[in-house]
Write an enzyme that holds these catalytic residues in place. Structure first.
Site, PDB file in Angstrom:
ATOM      1  CB  THR A  76      73.517  74.119 -33.071  1.00  0.00           C
ATOM      2  OG1 THR A  76      74.105  74.486 -31.841  1.00  0.00           O
ATOM      3  CG2 THR A  76      74.197  74.861 -34.214  1.00  0.00           C
ATOM      4  CD  GLU A 116      75.210  70.132 -26.250  1.00  0.00           C
ATOM      5  OE1 GLU A 116      76.143  69.464 -25.787  1.00  0.00           O
ATOM      6  OE2 GLU A 116      75.147  70.492 -27.438  1.00  0.00           O
ATOM      7  CG  ASN A 118      77.147  66.205 -25.941  1.00  0.00           C
ATOM      8  OD1 ASN A 118      77.227  66.959 -26.895  1.00  0.00           O
ATOM      9  ND2 ASN A 118      76.845  66.618 -24.725  1.00  0.00           N
ATOM     10  CE  LYS A 164      75.007  77.698 -31.192  1.00  0.00           C
ATOM     11  NZ  LYS A 164      75.959  76.521 -31.230  1.00  0.00           N
ATOM     12  CB  THR A 187      79.887  75.356 -29.421  1.00  0.00           C
ATOM     13  OG1 THR A 187      80.706  74.243 -29.270  1.00  0.00           O
ATOM     14  CG2 THR A 187      79.361  75.409 -30.842  1.00  0.00           C
ATOM     15  CB  SER A 210      77.452  68.552 -32.475  1.00  0.00           C
ATOM     16  OG  SER A 210      78.124  68.175 -31.300  1.00  0.00           O
TER      17      SER A 210
END
Lengths: 384, 384
Positions: A146, A259, A379, A168, A179, A384
């Site tokens: 993603t 991230e 974010n 992932k 996640t 998401s």
């Protein structure tokens, strides 16, 4: 060494672009166990709000048997009510039909936006395509990304057998998964019970020690499949070691790809009454935004470590806490150590060690990241 | 209406520039109760790592009597070991000597960097200057600012008596206070016990519901002093109402001035088994960085609310959770409501309401902010 879900013998993969991701990139993957055995185990998110595919997979893997795992990115199929449950089951059954197996032998993983209905026309067309198989392991690893910037694959050579996998995950990495989706495959001859033991032990010290932002996903899933194709039956210790190595490798890649990360931070807490209290203290520090901002700024501001740890549910001696940055003492007995402000934290890896001063035997660590502008950017801009 | 620590009769203030703040701005304040009564109460941080002035003030206010409060900004005098304790006491005693009172009747508050020795030469010279008094209430309110962008003062008129106060605080606002200092003064005739009851009740629903970043300071202190100079004896209810109004006003100003804030977010949780579980759930949402980033982006991403609340220590019905943004339903029975993605969150104030679906009577709220670029900037660049 070969890496990925096809590193072990007797597995096949599929990958396709079903059109679920707005980016138009590949977004559906399939991993098929071709036997002769079909043993499996899984660990799942502890979030009480569980996505439909998690509920489905948790249920159907309980018998220790699995033929295939179908994964989509771009839509989490979470918080979609009864329709979501039906859609997850429909994905399993469509995949099973194409493969000629039972629907209850196909697990489903979904990752992406929460609360959007699954575009089932696209998904079912994607399943028709992905079940043609013939894809490389890396194609599958690419299709489940993603906000990952790189695909994540591992391979471990046993004595005559192999374990491989893909994963992932970049954000929402919190205890009890992230996640994150992981699929491990092995041609070792091992029971579902042995797989479960190895997977739970490895997860506890790898994925469950990753705590990027304190958030935990509705979709986190780690699944391992074993087909015995090598004919080799490793000991539990050998299996544990291989699964641990694979999970550690994937967890490292997730932390590095978190991230907006500019720093990888390992926080170890010692001198606690118990390991559980040490873990609570390490997580409390790792989730403190002021501490994480200081790490982003390469600022050896140990005061923020003390302010954070003081809020932990852990016994401590408030006047006897010590803090080390990159093995250099910056705070001894809860006061500044000489040179504390001059410690160099400019590197990408920062090691933080805290002694709670109780003299107890408890210790634990978590791995986290800094809190950067890019984290906020990703974010706030990306639904998401 | 008059506001600030001099709004009530019979108080005097001092303010000076001792040179503790690197900025060269004023950094020391004094509030003196001129009697005839010297009743007081305080609430303090629950962080186990307590700054030296907190330990001092907590101890000396226990008898319900206080003549003065001396405050410095620029150095927190936290994590300075025995020297820090000596320095806090020396600040009280130097102030007391200049005022002709006992050292144990002077409370001390410090705010600023943790783990730096107090520059006692500057501090003692500052005390010599600040005890000359004659400052306006706003001078004192300015002198206690750190990253505050505005000074914070309130005033409440009772029936023949007055309550005023000042505060500082912008970040690290978490339950059980924040990096926040508050000094309230009143000329009402009230006992220490009545003051304590009013202050604890008001703090619980004002400062303790502010949770900007989950961090809690080593220095948080709220002190109220009463001198009875008005001769009026309010009822406990009247006192409670005035203290609540003052605390609510200061808490509002702190939330609005929180570091890097672009949104003020109120999160209410209902349908919980108990108020305590509702509060836990509200805090879990309010501390979730992914949720906070979505608020920064004005993104009605209710999936992040569900993902966050699912991790709370609270009973819930995972399939029956509802979420409202600005009173508009965005998630009903844990699935998307029509128009959910179109809710306008572009305003500065966002109201989030979550029903856990248990049918229970528990409810609670917290107030938080978004997570913005400016938050990261301020907290990575500023050693605090």
């Amino acid at each position: 060494m070969t890496i990925g879900v096809l590193a072990a013998q007797g597995f096949a993969a599929g990958a396709t672009t079903a059109g679920i991701k707005p980016s138009g990139k590949s977004d559906m993957a399939l991993v098929v166990n071709e036997g002769p055995e079909f043993n499996a185990a899984g660990v799942f998110t502890r979030n009480r709000v569980k996505a439909a595919p998690v509920k489905w997979s948790q249920k159907i893997i309980a018998d220790g048997s699995l033929h295939a795992l179908v994964i989509n990115a771009g839509n989490a199929n979470a918080c979609n009510g009864a329709q979501g449950d039906e859609d997850a089951q429909a994905m399993a059954e469509a995949t099973a039909q194409a493969l000629g197996v039972d629907g209850t032998d196909v697990a489903v993983c979904s990752t992406g936006l929460i609360g959007e209905p699954m575009p089932m026309d696209k998904v079912l067309a994607g399943i028709e395509s992905v079940t043609k198989l013939g894809a490389a392991g890396n194609d599958a690893a690419m299709a489940i990304m993603t906000t990952d910037t790189v695909s994540k694959e591992v391979g471990v050579e046993g004595n005559g057998w192999t374990l491989g996998g893909m994963g992932k995950g970049v954000g929402m990495m919190a205890p009890n998964l992230a996640t994150m989706l992981v699929c491990l495959t092995t041609d070792a001859k091992v029971t579902p019970k042995a797989l479960r033991a190895a997977l739970e032990a490895a997860s506890a010290v790898t994925f469950n020690t990753l705590d990027v932002d304190g958030s935990t996903s509705t979709n986190d899933t780690v699944i391992i499949m074993a087909n015995g194709a090598s004919g080799v039956e490793p000991t539990q210790e050998e299996l544990n070691a291989a699964v641990l190595e694979a999970c550690a490798g994937l967890a490292d890649m997730m932390q590095a790809d978190a991230e907006g990360v500019t720093k990888r931070v390992k926080i170890t807490v010692e001198g606690a009454d118990s390991d559980a209290e040490a873990l609570n203290a390490a997580r409390t520090i790792g989730r403190d935004n002021l501490f994480k901002c200081a790490m982003f700024g390469s600022d050896p501001n140990w005061g923020r470590v003390l302010a954070a740890v003081g809020m932990a549910d852990a016994a401590m001696e408030p006047e006897k806490i010590s803090v080390f940055f990159n093995d250099q003492p910056v705070c001894v007995n809860s006061t500044s150590a000489p040179g504390a402000r001059d410690v160099d934290l400019s590197g990408e890896d920062i090691d933080v060690r805290v002694d709670l001063g109780t003299g107890g035997p408890g210790s634990a660590f978590v791995r986290t990241t800094d809190l950067s502008h890019a984290y906020v950017e990703i974010n706030s801009a990306y639904s998401s």
